[in-house]
Write a protein that holds these residues in place. Sequence first.
Motif, PDB file in Angstrom:
ATOM      1  N   THR A   1     -10.540   3.179   0.545  1.00  0.00           N
ATOM      2  CA  THR A   1     -11.687   3.951   0.062  1.00  0.00           C
ATOM      3  C   THR A   1     -12.969   3.535   0.776  1.00  0.00           C
ATOM      4  OG1 THR A   1     -10.651   4.184  -2.116  1.00  0.00           O
ATOM      5  CG2 THR A   1     -13.018   4.562  -1.987  1.00  0.00           C
ATOM      6  N   LYS A   2     -13.163   2.222   0.946  1.00  0.00           N
ATOM      7  CA  LYS A   2     -14.348   1.734   1.669  1.00  0.00           C
ATOM      8  C   LYS A   2     -14.366   2.244   3.110  1.00  0.00           C
ATOM      9  CE  LYS A   2     -16.083  -0.880  -1.633  1.00  0.00           C
ATOM     10  NZ  LYS A   2     -17.406  -0.593  -2.241  1.00  0.00           N
TER      11      LYS A   2
ATOM     12  N   THR B   1      -6.301  -3.486  -4.635  1.00  0.00           N
ATOM     13  CA  THR B   1      -7.168  -3.920  -3.541  1.00  0.00           C
ATOM     14  C   THR B   1      -6.939  -3.156  -2.239  1.00  0.00           C
ATOM     15  OG1 THR B   1      -7.210  -6.121  -4.544  1.00  0.00           O
ATOM     16  CG2 THR B   1      -7.956  -5.932  -2.280  1.00  0.00           C
TER      17      THR B   1
ATOM     18  N   ASN C   1      -4.915   6.390  -7.626  1.00  0.00           N
ATOM     19  CA  ASN C   1      -6.148   5.894  -7.003  1.00  0.00           C
ATOM     20  C   ASN C   1      -7.363   6.100  -7.909  1.00  0.00           C
ATOM     21  OD1 ASN C   1      -7.586   4.623  -5.018  1.00  0.00           O
ATOM     22  ND2 ASN C   1      -7.774   6.397  -3.685  1.00  0.00           N
TER      23      ASN C   1
ATOM     24  N   TYR D   1       0.816  -1.221   0.000  1.00  0.00           N
ATOM     25  CA  TYR D   1       0.000   0.000   0.000  1.00  0.00           C
ATOM     26  C   TYR D   1       0.848   1.270   0.000  1.00  0.00           C
ATOM     27  CZ  TYR D   1      -3.082   3.678   1.713  1.00  0.00           C
ATOM     28  OH  TYR D   1      -3.765   4.856   1.867  1.00  0.00           O
TER      29      TYR D   1
ATOM     30  N   ILE E   1     -13.491  -7.352   1.577  1.00  0.00           N
ATOM     31  CA  ILE E   1     -12.213  -7.295   0.849  1.00  0.00           C
ATOM     32  C   ILE E   1     -11.089  -7.844   1.712  1.00  0.00           C
ATOM     33  CG2 ILE E   1     -10.533  -5.720  -0.189  1.00  0.00           C
ATOM     34  CD1 ILE E   1     -12.871  -3.883  -0.890  1.00  0.00           C
TER      35      ILE E   1
ATOM     36  N   PRO F   1     -10.438   4.649  -9.826  1.00  0.00           N
ATOM     37  CA  PRO F   1     -11.272   3.439  -9.805  1.00  0.00           C
ATOM     38  C   PRO F   1     -11.294   2.739 -11.166  1.00  0.00           C
ATOM     39  CG  PRO F   1     -12.390   5.241  -8.697  1.00  0.00           C
ATOM     40  CD  PRO F   1     -11.182   5.829  -9.353  1.00  0.00           C
ATOM     41  N   MET F   2     -11.241   1.432 -11.122  1.00  0.00           N
ATOM     42  CA  MET F   2     -11.291   0.570 -12.301  1.00  0.00           C
ATOM     43  C   MET F   2     -10.050   0.709 -13.193  1.00  0.00           C
ATOM     44  SD  MET F   2     -14.114  -0.900 -11.651  1.00  0.00           S
ATOM     45  CE  MET F   2     -14.322  -1.861 -13.164  1.00  0.00           C
TER      46      MET F   2
ATOM     47  N   GLU G   1      -6.638   1.472  -9.093  1.00  0.00           N
ATOM     48  CA  GLU G   1      -7.009   1.264  -7.701  1.00  0.00           C
ATOM     49  C   GLU G   1      -6.863  -0.217  -7.357  1.00  0.00           C
ATOM     50  OE1 GLU G   1     -10.415   3.143  -4.879  1.00  0.00           O
ATOM     51  OE2 GLU G   1     -11.133   1.854  -6.493  1.00  0.00           O
TER      52      GLU G   1
ATOM     53  N   LEU H   1      -5.899  -0.125  -1.822  1.00  0.00           N
ATOM     54  CA  LEU H   1      -6.440   1.220  -2.006  1.00  0.00           C
ATOM     55  C   LEU H   1      -7.963   1.211  -1.978  1.00  0.00           C
ATOM     56  CD1 LEU H   1      -4.107   2.556  -4.844  1.00  0.00           C
ATOM     57  CD2 LEU H   1      -3.915   2.913  -2.385  1.00  0.00           C
ATOM     58  N   LEU H   2      -8.568   0.193  -2.584  1.00  0.00           N
ATOM     59  CA  LEU H   2     -10.021   0.071  -2.540  1.00  0.00           C
ATOM     60  C   LEU H   2     -10.501  -0.122  -1.108  1.00  0.00           C
ATOM     61  CD1 LEU H   2     -12.747  -0.173  -3.977  1.00  0.00           C
ATOM     62  CD2 LEU H   2     -12.258  -2.607  -4.322  1.00  0.00           C
ATOM     63  N   ASN H   3      -9.729  -0.867  -0.329  1.00  0.00           N
ATOM     64  CA  ASN H   3     -10.084  -1.076   1.067  1.00  0.00           C
ATOM     65  C   ASN H   3     -10.075   0.234   1.839  1.00  0.00           C
ATOM     66  OD1 ASN H   3     -10.697  -2.419   3.408  1.00  0.00           O
ATOM     67  ND2 ASN H   3      -9.173  -4.002   3.126  1.00  0.00           N
TER      68      ASN H   3
END
Length: 431
Positions: free
Chosen positions: A65-66, A59, A51, A42, A78, A53-54, A57, A61-63
């Motif tokens: 974001t959540k 996993t 960062n 990370y 995740i 999306p799609m 980003e 980084l997506l975590n």
Amino acid sequence: EEAAASLGANRWQTLSRVIFPQLLPALITGFAMAFARALGEYGSVVFISGNMPMRTEITPLLNITKLEQYDYAGATAIAVVMLVASSSSCSSSICCKNGAVVTPPFEARRVIPDLRSRKPPPMSSAVSSLQRASPSGHRPLATRDAPWVRVLAITVALGFLALFLLLPLVAVFAEAFRRGVGAYFEALKDPDGMHALKLTLITAALAVPANLVFGVAAAWCIAKFTFPGKSVLTTLIDLPFAVSPVIAGLIYVLIFGAQGWYGLYLNAEAPWFPAFQAWLIERDFRIIFAVPGIVLATMFVTVPFIARELIPLMQQQGNDEEYAAITLGASGWQTFWKVTLPNIKWGLFYGVILCNARAMGEFGAVSVVSGHIRGETNTLPLHVEILYNEYQFVGAFAAASILALLALVTLLLKSLVEWAHARRHAADAAS
């Protein structure tokens, strides 16, 4: 390798038939740990990914974001997937450690295809022929290569080090001093930056001694005793290497956050130990988004360093000296202080240096539990990220140069410890 070369094997045959089979379990274990670490990286990726999306980003980084969207269910889902991947890697390392087979002696194997029709000579004969073929002052057969091979290997190694290690280090200091020495020191005087540096040092001062105690105890248990599940415990010590630091931070958020067990305890109407609950509420004792959470997250990611330095050292030393001390009437505590600790002190220093360097540079787990509160919970790596995102590049690289200097000091101390240990070992051998 020398025996294979004396029997006529070329370098590729020696590598594929002698060296590689012995290294295969360690290679698989290392690959599994590196793969798990790559899945969870990370800190370095967040600066260069954008960062998006799609697109960029990943996993972890997506975590994050959540978590910023307070979507704890999505972040947990995740995290479970990433934990399964890390656990699979750790399981493969356990299988490799338990299934490692000692390679049989050279004379009992058919290493060279064109010599299968004749019986290999005994090892003593191979070694004596090797000694005759490699007189004193000449390079051994197994490492006798053409000059261009040595030059190519050295050039590739030095080029890799220069590109991925030296060049980024030079770039940090070049960017930090781009606007002059005055701007550099002015950026260092930033109150938020000084507080971040202070918090970084405090965190390391708390996490390293805790891991020192755990590392010595774990190494003592694993190296000196035999018990069921020993290999599993050894692999669990390596778990922070495989688990993403973001997942480690999320675990502490789910346990000690406002929606976690600690938050539920503080808000419970009829809790266990009401006096303790009242004491916590009265003092507004927080773990997440406070210094205790930062220390806990740092302790988790730095757990393996001291233990992994001491375990092979203590296994190599064996138990003979401890048995002799106990036989002479020493207690367990006296045996540890007078026999075990002096024997492991150089490895212990080495592990503490590495643990301290990792504690001061930790980013991922601390980023999750700190809350990014300027002047309160920002450590120096988090302060670098904030300044960089605000396009304050001189300040960001000035703070990064402090981390780089700390890393260089760590390398210097590491080299001094290695030098002192080698000198002590040479003196003991001479005496």
